[in-house]
Design a protein around this motif. Structure first.
Motif, short mmCIF file in Angstrom:
data_model
loop_
_atom_site.label_atom_id
_atom_site.label_comp_id
_atom_site.label_asym_id
_atom_site.label_seq_id
_atom_site.Cartn_x
_atom_site.Cartn_y
_atom_site.Cartn_z
N ASP A 69 0.95 -1.04 0.00
CA ASP A 69 -0.13 -0.01 -0.09
C ASP A 69 0.93 1.33 0.15
O ASP A 69 1.35 1.54 1.14
CB ASP A 69 -1.01 -0.05 1.22
CG ASP A 69 -1.92 1.10 1.33
OD1 ASP A 69 -1.95 1.81 0.10
OD2 ASP A 69 -2.30 1.50 2.09
N TRP A 70 0.94 1.82 -1.11
CA TRP A 70 1.72 3.01 -1.31
C TRP A 70 1.41 3.81 -2.46
O TRP A 70 0.82 3.55 -3.21
CB TRP A 70 3.23 2.57 -1.84
CG TRP A 70 4.28 3.47 -1.99
CD1 TRP A 70 4.50 4.65 -0.96
CD2 TRP A 70 5.17 3.72 -2.76
NE1 TRP A 70 5.88 5.12 -1.29
CE2 TRP A 70 6.20 4.84 -2.49
CE3 TRP A 70 5.47 3.06 -3.93
CZ2 TRP A 70 7.20 5.05 -3.31
CZ3 TRP A 70 6.72 3.37 -4.73
CH2 TRP A 70 7.50 4.50 -4.46
N ASP A 71 1.48 5.31 -2.03
CA ASP A 71 0.78 6.30 -2.83
C ASP A 71 1.97 6.87 -4.17
O ASP A 71 1.60 7.54 -4.95
CB ASP A 71 0.42 7.57 -2.30
CG ASP A 71 1.55 8.12 -1.38
OD1 ASP A 71 2.65 7.61 -1.50
OD2 ASP A 71 1.17 9.07 -0.76
N GLY A 72 3.32 6.18 -4.09
CA GLY A 72 4.24 6.53 -4.83
C GLY A 72 4.94 8.02 -4.72
O GLY A 72 5.86 8.27 -5.34
N ASN A 279 -5.00 4.43 -11.77
CA ASN A 279 -4.71 4.25 -10.31
C ASN A 279 -3.28 4.51 -10.08
O ASN A 279 -2.88 5.03 -8.97
CB ASN A 279 -4.98 2.70 -10.03
CG ASN A 279 -6.60 2.62 -9.74
OD1 ASN A 279 -7.16 2.95 -8.67
ND2 ASN A 279 -7.13 2.25 -10.76
N VAL A 280 -2.37 4.64 -11.13
CA VAL A 280 -0.83 4.42 -10.93
C VAL A 280 -0.66 6.10 -11.18
O VAL A 280 0.12 6.64 -10.28
CB VAL A 280 -0.07 3.79 -11.80
CG1 VAL A 280 1.39 3.84 -11.63
CG2 VAL A 280 -0.47 2.13 -11.69
N VAL A 281 -1.12 6.75 -11.93
CA VAL A 281 -0.82 8.08 -12.38
C VAL A 281 -1.91 9.01 -12.20
O VAL A 281 -1.58 10.25 -12.59
CB VAL A 281 -0.12 8.23 -13.80
CG1 VAL A 281 1.34 7.38 -13.83
CG2 VAL A 281 -0.83 7.83 -14.95
N SER A 291 -0.65 -1.50 -9.42
CA SER A 291 0.10 -2.72 -9.80
C SER A 291 -0.49 -4.13 -9.71
O SER A 291 -0.15 -5.04 -10.67
CB SER A 291 1.40 -2.69 -8.83
OG SER A 291 2.08 -1.48 -8.72
N ALA A 292 -1.44 -4.23 -8.88
CA ALA A 292 -2.36 -5.61 -8.89
C ALA A 292 -3.14 -5.85 -9.95
O ALA A 292 -2.93 -6.77 -10.81
CB ALA A 292 -3.18 -5.50 -7.57
#
Length: 318
Positions: A69-72, A279-281, A291-292
């Protein structure tokens, strides 16, 4: 002074040695110079490092991040390990997931059932060396050179609600890209237009490699052109069929550009690739959750890639 010049050792002309095989026959083996060995090593290592650094390492990192669980944005030390929770949330607690899977399956069905047979049909026609064959090949393959994003803009000239060609010809007032009931079908037409040219080129290359004696033997036996193709030519194209199948599946999974430039994969155009990007950017960056989703796509792609590689290696052994 001798007429023969001395050649430096590093740039020596590759020599040859003679060896004797078990059958008593002699053959000459080429001995590579040091320069040749360095060049070959660079030609192998540089592409290998690029593939590992730009493809496999990010893929492995994606698999690892799918369990976090990470927001990057925060430091790496803030990454929280959550195990399979992201995968459970994808399946059970993410409403756009089911429509995205349905649209990806619909994308696959449209390319496989409509675009692929049509591309094969065009390849069979062009293989007959009709007048203007080169022109038709170029015209049909031209969309393949264009990106899906550019194709989306091209088809906007046809689908535009106010000034589009389609509404102008039929006198309708349909928002082809905005109406969630029809926009997926409009997008599939544009994507299929591009896919037809790619499939046509693959099958055309395969047809050029078919032994003409097979067709001649079938004609002597009284087989029609349709029977000759499906019972004689089509089985010979088995490697091409596998390639087309894998390419079609991967194209249906990686479909992204077209829907993203239209409405970022929303309002009836949900796709797995668009969900990953959102969800990623996106505004609410969730690296682990995205990523999932990406890992799920990777697993499905690897299944078909493995089938393709297994078939190719089996054909090479034969």
């Amino acid at each position: 002074m001798s007429d023969q010049s001395q050649v430096p050792q590093d740039h020596a002309v590759p020599s040859a040695v003679t060896t004797t095989t078990t059958g008593g026959r002699r053959r000459r083996l080429r001995v590579l110079s040091r320069t040749d060995r360095v060049v070959i090593a660079l030609m192998v290592l540089v592409p290998l490092l690029l593939v590992v650094g730009l493809v496999w390492l990010p893929a492995l990192a994606t698999v690892g991040l799918s369990a976090t669980d990470w927001d990057g944005i925060g430091p790496v030390g803030d990454i929280e390990w959550v195990g399979a929770r992201n995968y459970a949330d994808v399946v059970g607690n993410y409403p756009p997931f089911v429509p995205a899977v349905q649209n990806n399956l619909l994308w696959l069905a449209a390319l496989f059932v409509v675009a692929t047979p049509f591309g094969m049909f065009l390849a069979v026609l062009l293989d007959k060396e009709l007048r203007g064959t080169r022109f038709y090949q170029t015209a049909l393959y031209l969309p393949v050179v264009l990106s899906l994003a550019l194709i989306g803009f091209v088809w906007q000239l046809i689908y535009s609600r106010d000034q589009g060609l389609l509404n102008g010809v039929f006198g309708t007032d349909v928002d082809w890209y905005g109406d969630p009931d029809v926009n997926i079908w409009a997008v599939l037409v544009a994507a299929g237009w591009r896919h037809v040219g790619y499939v046509m080129l693959l099958y055309l290359a395969g047809l050029k490699g078919v032994d003409p004696s097979l067709r001649e033997a079938a004609a002597v036996d009284g087989a029609s052109e349709v029977n000759t193709f499906f019972k004689v030519v089509f089985p010979v194209l088995r490697p091409i069929n596998i390639i087309v199948l894998v390419v079609t599946v991967i194209e249906s999974l990686r479909a992204f550009d077209l829907v993203w430039v239209i409405n970022k994969g929303r309002n009836g155009l949900e796709l797995l690739s668009a969900l990953v990007t959102a969800n990623v950017v996106g505004e609410a960056s969730r690296i682990g959750f995205g990523s999932a989703l990406a890992t799920s796509m990777l697993v499905v792609s690897l299944v078909f890639i493995t089938v393709y590689l297994t078939t190719v290696m089996r054909e090479d052994r034969r």
